[in-house]
Design an enzyme around this catalytic site. Structure first.
Site, mmCIF file in Angstrom:
data_model
loop_
_atom_site.group_PDB
_atom_site.id
_atom_site.type_symbol
_atom_site.label_atom_id
_atom_site.label_comp_id
_atom_site.label_asym_id
_atom_site.label_seq_id
_atom_site.Cartn_x
_atom_site.Cartn_y
_atom_site.Cartn_z
ATOM 1 N N GLU A 53 -72.565 -29.559 -15.208
ATOM 2 C CA GLU A 53 -71.997 -29.934 -16.509
ATOM 3 C C GLU A 53 -72.650 -29.135 -17.628
ATOM 4 O OE1 GLU A 53 -69.432 -31.538 -16.561
ATOM 5 O OE2 GLU A 53 -69.374 -32.787 -14.778
ATOM 6 N N ASN A 56 -72.292 -29.393 -24.009
ATOM 7 C CA ASN A 56 -71.582 -30.329 -24.885
ATOM 8 C C ASN A 56 -71.062 -31.556 -24.158
ATOM 9 O OD1 ASN A 56 -71.536 -28.989 -27.640
ATOM 10 N ND2 ASN A 56 -70.934 -27.317 -26.299
ATOM 11 N N THR A 388 -64.913 -28.932 -25.079
ATOM 12 C CA THR A 388 -65.898 -29.877 -25.624
ATOM 13 C C THR A 388 -66.697 -29.239 -26.754
ATOM 14 O OG1 THR A 388 -67.458 -29.244 -23.848
ATOM 15 C CG2 THR A 388 -66.133 -31.230 -23.499
#
Length: 430
Positions: A53, A56, A388
């Site tokens: 991941e 953001n 994001t």
């Protein structure tokens, strides 16, 4: 009487729990010590996120865990231990500074976070507990059998996929733990979960006994009713003020190259607990800021990513509409591509991009924040489809009080209609 005392107690923790913090131009201040408690009075919640991941998305997961800690503190005192930043997939630069074990204070104002929930850095947690140990680890995972309908549930199960943990010869559990090799856990279990963040509260209070509890793969936890439409979500988001040294660098760039400062732009920052802006209060600097994703987006969202030529045309439409001559570019494209993109605007417009002027100072995370802060102060912002990075800029502009018509815009792909669907506008909640 008990509830009143508990409320005061939790407030004191929130004010004083931040360790080794830096004051922020007198906006946010905290003591350099923790309150003294017995060994079992304060509990610590730690967490981590799937290594794949990005920066953001991790900020969004922080808000979920922070609100969980907020709700835990309604009944007993918990401190949120901030996970050090390790090298992420998108952090590929040749920064001369190690992009590993980075404390949150390099990116965010810790004193500001502490006005929402009690927080401390992981390195300070290790000092506090003396021994590098975590009492309980729960690895959040999917259900092996899958699911045909949504329902909230949580169960201790066998690990579905190879977990990142193993037992050593002494029976202790070893894992990644932010690359701190000396850290170990006393207890480890896999937990299949599909649940909202608030559902984890009774589990932590009734099914765990350790003073420190670690939730791995915390992105599994869902906002639920505490999404971006709720005041609780926005309270957590508003507390995530960038570190002052990064804002200072971005503000210097705005002033020097973009004729932009907070006084003229009506974007002066205040303590977020007292800051309440109406749409349109912020004017922004005389430039259009764009976030133009390339690299993996060319494959992940090929229909929604414009060519450089198309992106120039769309940007110029905004420049003409708002009678602006300057463009600030935030992009993950190579410098060669950026210079080609810049030339496409011709001599009528000035194009800018923040440069890494000192590799011993800036890491990729620093540059990401500087870019976002500059974009957040533009007269107009144009983002990338479902990014994001763009979402965080739009949130920042919503906090500062920009007109939503200048904020919730995105580039249309070459094969999309010229009036393609724009980002959903969500109102800040206080």
């Amino acid at each position: 009487m008990y509830n009143t005392l508990l409320s005061v107690y939790v407030l004191l923790i929130a004010i004083f729990v931040c360790v080794y913090c830096h004051s922020d131009e007198n906006l946010y201040q905290a003591k350099d010590n923790l309150p003294v408690h017995g060994p079992n009075q304060v509990r610590y919640l730690l967490y981590d996120v799937n290594p794949g991941e990005g920066f953001n998305l991790r900020r969004d997961v922080y808000m979920r865990v922070a609100n969980l800690v907020k709700f835990l503190n309604e009944d007993e005192p918990w401190v949120l231990v901030l996970p050090p930043w390790v090298r992420l997939y998108h952090w590929r630069s040749t920064s001369l500074r190690p992009q590993n074990k980075i404390p949150w204070r390099e990116f965010f104002d810790i004193n500001s976070l502490a006005l929402h929930v009690p927080v401390m850095e992981f390195e300070d947690y290790l000092k506090k507990v003396d021994t590098p140990v975590i009492d309980e680890v729960y690895y959040l995972q999917r259900y092996k059998e899958g699911w045909s309908k949504w329902e909230e549930k949580m169960d201790i199960r066998e690990c579905v996929d190879p977990a990142r943990y193993h037992q050593d010869e002494n029976g202790n559990w070893r894992g990644r733990f932010f690359d701190y090799e000396e850290v170990y856990a006393k207890k480890f279990e896999c937990m299949s979960a599909q649940a909202y963040l608030l559902t984890f509260k009774p589990f932590l209070m009734k099914n765990t006994t350790g003073q420190s509890v670690f939730l791995d793969r915390a992105e599994t936890m869902i906002h639920g009713q505490y999404s971006e439409w709720s005041p609780e979500w926005w309270t957590a988001r508003r507390s995530m003020v960038f570190a002052k040294h990064l804002r200072d660098d971005a503000d210097w760039y705005r002033e020097t190259y973009l004729d932009s400062n907070d006084k003229k732009d009506k974007t002066k920052l205040e303590v977020w607990t007292k800051m309440k802006r109406a749409h349109g209060e912020a004017k922004g600097g005389p430039y259009v800021a764009i976030h133009l994703r390339r690299n993996d987006y060319l494959h992940a969202h090929p229909k929604e990513v414009p060519s450089y030529e198309n992106a120039v045309k769309q940007t110029i439409k905004y420049l003409k509409k708002y009678k602006i001559k300057k463009v600030y570019v935030s992009t993950d494209a190579s410098w060669d591509d950026y210079f080609k993109f810049k030339k496409m605007f011709g001599s009528d417009y000035e194009i800018f991009k923040f440069e890494k002027q000192n590799l011993t100072v800036y890491k990729d995370g620093h540059l990401s924040i500087i870019d976002q802060w500059i974009c957040a102060h533009a007269r107009v912002f144009i983002g990338s489809y479902v990014s994001t990075f763009s979402f965080r800029i739009q949130e920042e502009r919503e906090i500062l009080g920009f007109d939503q018509e200048t904020t919730f815009n995105r580039f249309c792909g070459d094969d999309e209609p010229k009036d393609c669907e724009q980002p959903t506008k969500w109102d800040i909640k206080y």
